[in-house]
Design a protein around this motif. Sequence first.
Motif, PDB file in Angstrom:
ATOM      1  N   ARG A  46      -1.856  18.366 -47.020  1.00 56.98           N
ATOM      2  CA  ARG A  46      -2.052  17.324 -47.938  1.00 56.98           C
ATOM      3  C   ARG A  46      -0.795  16.749 -48.389  1.00 56.98           C
ATOM      4  O   ARG A  46      -0.724  15.613 -48.813  1.00 56.98           O
ATOM      5  CB  ARG A  46      -2.541  18.367 -49.458  1.00 56.98           C
ATOM      6  CG  ARG A  46      -3.987  18.888 -49.085  1.00 56.98           C
ATOM      7  CD  ARG A  46      -4.397  19.789 -50.366  1.00 56.98           C
ATOM      8  NE  ARG A  46      -4.620  18.508 -51.281  1.00 56.98           N
ATOM      9  CZ  ARG A  46      -4.693  19.072 -52.587  1.00 56.98           C
ATOM     10  NH1 ARG A  46      -4.310  20.320 -52.911  1.00 56.98           N
ATOM     11  NH2 ARG A  46      -4.925  18.163 -53.459  1.00 56.98           N
ATOM     12  N   ARG A  65     -11.495  25.387 -50.897  1.00 55.63           N
ATOM     13  CA  ARG A  65     -11.748  24.170 -51.694  1.00 55.63           C
ATOM     14  C   ARG A  65     -10.835  24.001 -52.843  1.00 55.63           C
ATOM     15  O   ARG A  65     -10.269  23.017 -53.382  1.00 55.63           O
ATOM     16  CB  ARG A  65     -13.257  24.045 -52.190  1.00 55.63           C
ATOM     17  CG  ARG A  65     -14.293  23.834 -51.279  1.00 55.63           C
ATOM     18  CD  ARG A  65     -15.600  23.415 -51.786  1.00 55.63           C
ATOM     19  NE  ARG A  65     -15.489  22.215 -52.630  1.00 55.63           N
ATOM     20  CZ  ARG A  65     -16.350  22.234 -53.511  1.00 55.63           C
ATOM     21  NH1 ARG A  65     -17.122  23.239 -53.946  1.00 55.63           N
ATOM     22  NH2 ARG A  65     -16.147  21.322 -54.327  1.00 55.63           N
ATOM     23  N   GLU A  66     -10.355  25.130 -53.409  1.00 61.71           N
ATOM     24  CA  GLU A  66      -9.714  25.331 -54.487  1.00 61.71           C
ATOM     25  C   GLU A  66      -8.250  24.847 -54.223  1.00 61.71           C
ATOM     26  O   GLU A  66      -7.410  24.033 -55.180  1.00 61.71           O
ATOM     27  CB  GLU A  66      -9.334  26.804 -54.993  1.00 61.71           C
ATOM     28  CG  GLU A  66     -10.381  27.019 -56.154  1.00 61.71           C
ATOM     29  CD  GLU A  66     -10.498  28.450 -56.456  1.00 61.71           C
ATOM     30  OE1 GLU A  66      -9.425  29.136 -56.527  1.00 61.71           O
ATOM     31  OE2 GLU A  66     -11.882  29.012 -56.844  1.00 61.71           O
ATOM     32  N   LEU A  67      -7.785  25.112 -52.998  1.00 62.27           N
ATOM     33  CA  LEU A  67      -6.315  24.709 -52.337  1.00 62.27           C
ATOM     34  C   LEU A  67      -6.485  22.955 -52.010  1.00 62.27           C
ATOM     35  O   LEU A  67      -5.440  22.577 -51.576  1.00 62.27           O
ATOM     36  CB  LEU A  67      -6.070  25.338 -51.261  1.00 62.27           C
ATOM     37  CG  LEU A  67      -5.569  27.135 -51.711  1.00 62.27           C
ATOM     38  CD1 LEU A  67      -5.373  27.747 -50.308  1.00 62.27           C
ATOM     39  CD2 LEU A  67      -4.478  27.096 -52.359  1.00 62.27           C
ATOM     40  N   GLY A  68      -7.644  22.502 -52.203  1.00 57.89           N
ATOM     41  CA  GLY A  68      -7.766  20.954 -51.790  1.00 57.89           C
ATOM     42  C   GLY A  68      -8.260  20.709 -50.410  1.00 57.89           C
ATOM     43  O   GLY A  68      -8.055  19.751 -49.986  1.00 57.89           O
ATOM     44  N   VAL A 124     -10.937  19.725 -47.734  1.00 56.80           N
ATOM     45  CA  VAL A 124     -12.091  18.749 -47.812  1.00 56.80           C
ATOM     46  C   VAL A 124     -13.095  18.803 -46.747  1.00 56.80           C
ATOM     47  O   VAL A 124     -14.249  18.255 -46.849  1.00 56.80           O
ATOM     48  CB  VAL A 124     -11.633  17.222 -47.834  1.00 56.80           C
ATOM     49  CG1 VAL A 124     -10.779  17.079 -49.082  1.00 56.80           C
ATOM     50  CG2 VAL A 124     -10.943  16.884 -46.828  1.00 56.80           C
ATOM     51  N   GLU A 161      -2.536  28.747 -48.204  1.00 52.96           N
ATOM     52  CA  GLU A 161      -1.964  27.901 -49.096  1.00 52.96           C
ATOM     53  C   GLU A 161      -0.891  27.131 -48.654  1.00 52.96           C
ATOM     54  O   GLU A 161      -0.731  25.720 -48.932  1.00 52.96           O
ATOM     55  CB  GLU A 161      -1.496  28.920 -50.350  1.00 52.96           C
ATOM     56  CG  GLU A 161      -0.879  27.992 -51.666  1.00 52.96           C
ATOM     57  CD  GLU A 161      -0.694  29.051 -52.774  1.00 52.96           C
ATOM     58  OE1 GLU A 161      -0.552  30.327 -52.502  1.00 52.96           O
ATOM     59  OE2 GLU A 161      -0.044  28.443 -53.792  1.00 52.96           O
ATOM     60  N   LEU A 180      -2.399  24.257 -46.305  1.00 58.86           N
ATOM     61  CA  LEU A 180      -2.907  23.075 -47.058  1.00 58.86           C
ATOM     62  C   LEU A 180      -1.942  22.493 -47.800  1.00 58.86           C
ATOM     63  O   LEU A 180      -2.166  21.227 -47.865  1.00 58.86           O
ATOM     64  CB  LEU A 180      -4.221  23.578 -47.968  1.00 58.86           C
ATOM     65  CG  LEU A 180      -5.517  23.717 -47.221  1.00 58.86           C
ATOM     66  CD1 LEU A 180      -5.675  24.981 -46.579  1.00 58.86           C
ATOM     67  CD2 LEU A 180      -6.654  23.395 -48.172  1.00 58.86           C
ATOM     68  N   GLY A 181      -0.963  23.034 -48.402  1.00 59.59           N
ATOM     69  CA  GLY A 181      -0.006  22.525 -49.088  1.00 59.59           C
ATOM     70  C   GLY A 181       0.675  21.348 -48.103  1.00 59.59           C
ATOM     71  O   GLY A 181       1.034  20.204 -48.392  1.00 59.59           O
ATOM     72  N   GLN A 188      -6.037  15.165 -44.446  1.00 54.79           N
ATOM     73  CA  GLN A 188      -7.311  16.055 -44.824  1.00 54.79           C
ATOM     74  C   GLN A 188      -7.589  17.337 -44.054  1.00 54.79           C
ATOM     75  O   GLN A 188      -7.249  17.201 -42.933  1.00 54.79           O
ATOM     76  CB  GLN A 188      -8.739  15.296 -44.446  1.00 54.79           C
ATOM     77  CG  GLN A 188      -8.708  14.009 -45.284  1.00 54.79           C
ATOM     78  CD  GLN A 188      -9.965  13.013 -44.828  1.00 54.79           C
ATOM     79  OE1 GLN A 188      -9.761  12.592 -43.499  1.00 54.79           O
ATOM     80  NE2 GLN A 188     -10.806  13.106 -45.560  1.00 54.79           N
TER      81      GLN A 188
END
Length: 277
Positions: free
Chosen positions: A182, A211-214, A216, A175, A178-179, A187
């Motif tokens: 993003r 994917r839920e955390l964004g 790609v 998390e 990805l935070g 990406q």
Amino acid sequence: MGSLHDLHTHSTASDGTLTPTELVTRAARVGIQVLALTDHDTLDGIAEAQAAAAELGLTLIPGVEISVTWGGRTLHILGLGLDPTEPTLNAGLLGVREYRDWRAKEIGLRLGAKGIPGAYAGALALAADARFVGRTHFARFLVQQGYADTVRDVFKRYLVKGKPGHVTGDWASLEQALGWIRGAGGQAVIAHPARYSLTGTRMRHLIGEFRELGGVGIEVISGSHSRDETFVYAQRARDAALLASAGSDYHGPEHPYMELGRLPNLPAGCTPIWVDW
Ligand code: AMP
Ligand code: MN
Ligand code: MN
Ligand code: MN
């Protein structure tokens, strides 16, 4: 002829052996047009790479390979096309490198307890940048000292789970990684997915959470993937509607099993991560 894109490479800012300038120069020479510098947990090589790329007319994608602890194991998440000056990303990576420093000293202590003295100092001396000491530097030091013939042997005998110099990872969470990526406009891509020896079920969980955390993308073409693995992950990318990335994971000419400019093209049916760059 190899792929014109190589979106996963290392320099002396982490555990590669070429400086950012040398890396970009070599990439241009072998015909790469779009190169991502993705050092482990640091953006320190990006500015130099960008300057060299501008000179040579090559497109440099600012990137990073973040060490992540997920489900008790270490995963690598690439961030591509991010803003290397973004403060939250930089602060996050600084925290990861603090853990890395602690871990390096701990590896040194554990090897010392097994009769290998001076490993931390030796690894530090081999690191081009004292801000980054990785297991690769320990491995190169142990080879120099004659404890093993190759870097691979050192990993197998000393640095992986169950071996004397192994320290269980306590890296960023998925998390967080990805935070940060993003938040810096990048990406996120799962690096070399075949290297984690996850079961099919666990891999599906990872991809779902990612994917839920964004997230790609997934690295379909990797210097560390076999041809069969490439097709497996091309299929997974299509099934999960993820974009496909391609990267050599180049660490320098001393690691001859992986050269620049030799990546195959993506299998048919994959959507390349650079589709709208
Ligand atoms: P670290 O992030 O310091 O734990 O080091 C991870 C790096 O070690 C990877 O990016 C590779 O460069 C290298 N590495 C990991 N496993 C192996 C292996 N079996 N043989 C050679 N190099 C490896
Ligand atoms: Mn590495
Ligand atoms: Mn990696
Ligand atoms: Mn890598």
